[in-house]
Design an enzyme around this catalytic site. Sequence first.
Site, PDB file in Angstrom:
ATOM      1  N   HIS A 176     -26.039 -19.333 -45.938  1.00  0.00           N
ATOM      2  CA  HIS A 176     -26.562 -18.002 -45.570  1.00  0.00           C
ATOM      3  C   HIS A 176     -26.706 -17.874 -44.053  1.00  0.00           C
ATOM      4  O   HIS A 176     -27.577 -17.132 -43.584  1.00  0.00           O
ATOM      5  CB  HIS A 176     -27.913 -17.721 -46.233  1.00  0.00           C
ATOM      6  CG  HIS A 176     -27.968 -18.050 -47.688  1.00  0.00           C
ATOM      7  ND1 HIS A 176     -27.675 -17.133 -48.672  1.00  0.00           N
ATOM      8  CD2 HIS A 176     -28.252 -19.214 -48.325  1.00  0.00           C
ATOM      9  CE1 HIS A 176     -27.795 -17.708 -49.863  1.00  0.00           C
ATOM     10  NE2 HIS A 176     -28.131 -18.979 -49.673  1.00  0.00           N
TER      11      HIS A 176
ATOM     12  N   SER B  96     -13.891  -9.722 -18.625  1.00  0.00           N
ATOM     13  CA  SER B  96     -14.138  -8.304 -18.850  1.00  0.00           C
ATOM     14  C   SER B  96     -13.784  -7.544 -17.576  1.00  0.00           C
ATOM     15  O   SER B  96     -13.880  -8.085 -16.474  1.00  0.00           O
ATOM     16  CB  SER B  96     -15.609  -8.112 -19.204  1.00  0.00           C
ATOM     17  OG  SER B  96     -16.046  -6.838 -18.806  1.00  0.00           O
TER      18      SER B  96
ATOM     19  N   LYS C  98     -18.556 -12.293 -18.099  1.00  0.00           N
ATOM     20  CA  LYS C  98     -18.022 -12.460 -19.448  1.00  0.00           C
ATOM     21  C   LYS C  98     -16.859 -13.452 -19.552  1.00  0.00           C
ATOM     22  O   LYS C  98     -16.022 -13.543 -18.680  1.00  0.00           O
ATOM     23  CB  LYS C  98     -17.541 -11.109 -20.006  1.00  0.00           C
ATOM     24  CG  LYS C  98     -18.639 -10.140 -20.346  1.00  0.00           C
ATOM     25  CD  LYS C  98     -19.555 -10.596 -21.465  1.00  0.00           C
ATOM     26  CE  LYS C  98     -18.955 -10.441 -22.839  1.00  0.00           C
ATOM     27  NZ  LYS C  98     -18.775  -9.042 -23.261  1.00  0.00           N
TER      28      LYS C  98
ATOM     29  N   GLU D 211     -10.671 -13.485 -32.007  1.00  0.00           N
ATOM     30  CA  GLU D 211     -10.942 -12.137 -32.508  1.00  0.00           C
ATOM     31  C   GLU D 211      -9.650 -11.491 -33.006  1.00  0.00           C
ATOM     32  O   GLU D 211      -9.627 -10.827 -34.045  1.00  0.00           O
ATOM     33  CB  GLU D 211     -11.559 -11.269 -31.412  1.00  0.00           C
ATOM     34  CG  GLU D 211     -12.970 -11.702 -31.045  1.00  0.00           C
ATOM     35  CD  GLU D 211     -13.465 -10.989 -29.810  1.00  0.00           C
ATOM     36  OE1 GLU D 211     -13.926  -9.846 -29.930  1.00  0.00           O
ATOM     37  OE2 GLU D 211     -13.370 -11.568 -28.713  1.00  0.00           O
TER      38      GLU D 211
END
Length: 458
Positions: A155, A276, A282, A289
Amino acid sequence: MPMWAGRFSKEIDERVNDFNSSIKFDARMYKQDIQGSIAHATMLGEQGIIDKTDSEKIIDGLNQILSDIESGELEFDPAAEDIHMFIEAELTKRIGDAGKRLHTARSRNDQVALDIRMYLRDEIVEIAELVKKLIKTVTDLAGKHLNTVMPGYTHLQRAQPITFAHHLMAYANMLLRDIERLKDTYKRTDRLPLGSGALAGTTYPINRQRVCELLGFSEVCQNSLDGVSDRDFCIELASTISILMMHLSRFSEEIIMWCSWEFKFIELDDAYATGSSIMPQKKNPDITELIRGKTARVYGDLNTLLSMMKNLPLAYNKDMQEDKEAIFDAVDTVKLCISTFIPMLSTMTVLSENMRQAAAKGFINATDCADYLVKKGLPFRDAYKITGTLVKRCIELGVTLETLPLNEYKKLSDSFDEDVYKAISLETCVNERKSQGGPSPDSVKAQIDYVIDNLKRY
Ligand code: ARG
């Protein structure tokens, strides 16, 4: 002028020609188309269906076309209906009448089925090789982290201590099953449809067995209607690739989490991350992704194939031309994903200390604390309840089970002694989980050996 123009009294509308044409996406099967035609022409010559001299001319012409395509001398005509028509027309242009004899005892319906099967056979082997390399990368990394303790989750809550190697080997096992599925899909792809004709075989005395040998197929498709209208192998491959992509997407998702500041279990190499345009701090895990995103696209390809085949009456229908873009996309996508994933994985830095610190929080040794009491003779349910109360007490005091004073333990059970601290240390928790498949270093070493051993079979 299309080859079938004889039956028609008008030229085809240009829009219809474009709409109908598949050469944009089936040109990639030129080699398989030529190899298939060479085998067919060889057999026609041997059977005396066409003259030996014509058969030889055809074979020479086709070999010439192949080398001209590969050298870039011959370009595909975008106005051609498909790769099959293009090559046959080119052959006739080059060798005249003999070229017109190639299509004897053959239809584009069995020809296209042959080409896709041959094309996919090679792709399956290539994908399996890439998966093998990925497994090797995973097992190598696992071998270095047999003692790197990290939290195991259920979980997405810290559950029990494991090692990074143990976690990685879960993926190695998934990937091994992917190879099994690829090999299995290969078996059903490796059947020869040529000789099925348009749908009803042929009256010519062809020798399918001979073509089967020449093209290295393991057997021939047994029914001509099925031979031209079966695309199960495309669906199977898309499904096998979908499962493989699902595994990659789960792995990717974990990597995305692990390199977040919230986890910081790993750091991606600069060459495998992006920045970024506005936020200078970043470092984004774009590769993983994209793999997650591309998984959706491959599921889409599977769905296209399943939906395209649904309710299709026998035998060939033009709907089936839609098979290629879907299956080629699935194949291209998975190869691209694995090839990028491998170097990303092998260059990332594992932050073992952060993993260990995360494992030290969250009371992930509570089960072991309960097991300690069980070993002292308490029933598991009583031990479980006592440990739950201890965890509550730790939270009140702001300490961990490792730092909770012995007198607090004793308040709840006389069975607790000084040795409880050793029993609940993270190292003990991991090292004592020696059950087959478990996280102890020896257990994981055996898992690595198993996977490496099994890889040799493929
Ligand atoms: N381009 C077609 C395909 O990909 C080849 C088969 C065409 N057959 C036909 N009868 N129109 O399916």
